[in-house]
Enzyme design. Structure first.
Site, PDB file in Angstrom:
ATOM      1  N   GLY A   1       0.828  -1.198   0.000  1.00 27.62           N
ATOM      2  CA  GLY A   1       0.000   0.000   0.000  1.00 27.62           C
ATOM      3  C   GLY A   1       0.862   1.247   0.000  1.00 27.62           C
ATOM      4  O   GLY A   1       2.016   1.214   0.435  1.00 27.62           O
TER       5      GLY A   1
ATOM      6  N   HIS B   1      -4.082   0.514   7.710  1.00 32.12           N
ATOM      7  CA  HIS B   1      -2.750   1.137   7.698  1.00 32.12           C
ATOM      8  C   HIS B   1      -2.752   2.370   6.788  1.00 32.12           C
ATOM      9  O   HIS B   1      -2.247   3.435   7.167  1.00 32.12           O
ATOM     10  CB  HIS B   1      -1.729   0.094   7.219  1.00 32.12           C
ATOM     11  N   GLU B   2      -3.342   2.231   5.590  1.00 34.52           N
ATOM     12  CA  GLU B   2      -3.339   3.360   4.635  1.00 34.52           C
ATOM     13  C   GLU B   2      -4.263   4.479   5.104  1.00 34.52           C
ATOM     14  O   GLU B   2      -3.938   5.653   4.967  1.00 34.52           O
ATOM     15  CB  GLU B   2      -3.733   2.886   3.230  1.00 34.52           C
TER      16      GLU B   2
ATOM     17  N   GLN C   1       2.652   9.853   1.461  1.00 29.21           N
ATOM     18  CA  GLN C   1       3.965   9.198   1.497  1.00 29.21           C
ATOM     19  C   GLN C   1       4.844   9.613   0.315  1.00 29.21           C
ATOM     20  O   GLN C   1       6.047   9.377   0.344  1.00 29.21           O
ATOM     21  CB  GLN C   1       3.809   7.666   1.498  1.00 29.21           C
TER      22      GLN C   1
ATOM     23  N   CYS D   1       6.170  -0.713   6.814  1.00 22.71           N
ATOM     24  CA  CYS D   1       5.705   0.483   6.135  1.00 22.71           C
ATOM     25  C   CYS D   1       6.804   1.004   5.218  1.00 22.71           C
ATOM     26  O   CYS D   1       7.978   0.990   5.597  1.00 22.71           O
ATOM     27  CB  CYS D   1       5.351   1.543   7.175  1.00 22.71           C
ATOM     28  N   LEU D   2       6.427   1.461   4.034  1.00 23.22           N
ATOM     29  CA  LEU D   2       7.427   1.953   3.081  1.00 23.22           C
ATOM     30  C   LEU D   2       8.117   3.222   3.580  1.00 23.22           C
ATOM     31  O   LEU D   2       9.183   3.565   3.088  1.00 23.22           O
ATOM     32  CB  LEU D   2       6.771   2.212   1.714  1.00 23.22           C
TER      33      LEU D   2
ATOM     34  N   HIS E   1      -2.446   6.505   7.568  1.00 25.26           N
ATOM     35  CA  HIS E   1      -1.524   7.437   6.901  1.00 25.26           C
ATOM     36  C   HIS E   1      -2.249   8.726   6.523  1.00 25.26           C
ATOM     37  O   HIS E   1      -1.754   9.828   6.745  1.00 25.26           O
ATOM     38  CB  HIS E   1      -0.952   6.824   5.621  1.00 25.26           C
TER      39      HIS E   1
HETATM   40 CO    CO Z   1       2.807   2.741   5.565  1.00 29.05          CO
END
Ligand code: CO
Length: 181
Positions: A48, A137-138, A53, A95-96, A141
């Protein structure tokens, strides 16, 4: 299409609630933006990616879940809102924006989410397991919350040294300089 640089832990844009998307306003630029977001997520093998981000103040995210013996499940969520949640799970998450960091996070096991899709049409998503985890999670964000914020204080304190060490490496990491896979 282009791979975008992913904002890392400590960058303010990750801590700010994103602005609701006016679909008509973004419509023209949306296909190129979404293509970039999917390409960026694929380049680093993510499940995701939220618009903030990559530094954009927009309430939208992309999700891609790998499934066994099936095509990956790809989804665009614009202005997502949690309609229902139930149950509980406690699983590892990454997480990225925190590459290499993983921790167990408490999430609802099932969720119902309402959003717009890439065509601007209302959709209702019923998800569980990995898919439910990715959605939560998204959406976090997009509210300026990262998975580390969801950890109990003690876990957060324990994680701090690893986080500080990784933060030094993240400074040098620029995904936009990666080659597409
Ligand atoms: Co993340």
């Amino acid at each position: 299409m282009a791979i975008r640089r992913i904002c890392k832990y400590g960058e303010k844009v990750l801590e700010k609630k994103t602005r609701k998307v006016d679909y008509a306003e973004v419509k023209k630029d949306l296909p190129a933006l979404l293509a970039d977001m999917f390409e960026t997520m694929d380049a680093v093998g993510g499940a995701g990616l939220a618009a903030n981000q990559i530094g954009l103040d927009l309430r939208l995210a992309v999700i891609k879940i790998q499934r066994e013996n099936e095509e990956p499940l790809s989804l665009v969520i614009i202005n997502p809102e949690l309609a229902e949640k139930s149950g509980s799970m406690y699983e590892d998450e990454g997480c990225l924006s925190f590459p290499g960091l993983f921790a167990k996070v408490r999430r609802a096991a099932k969720v119902k989410v309402r959003a717009l899709n890439e065509k601007g049409l209302p959709i209702e998503i019923n998800a569980e397991g990995l898919f439910a985890k990715a959605l939560q999670h998204e959406m976090d964000h997009l509210d300026g919350i990262t998975f580390v914020d969801r950890l109990p204080l003690l876990s957060r304190l324990k994680l701090k040294p690893a986080l500080m060490k990784l933060k030094q490496q993240w400074k040098k990491l620029d995904e936009s300089k990666m080659r597409p896979m």
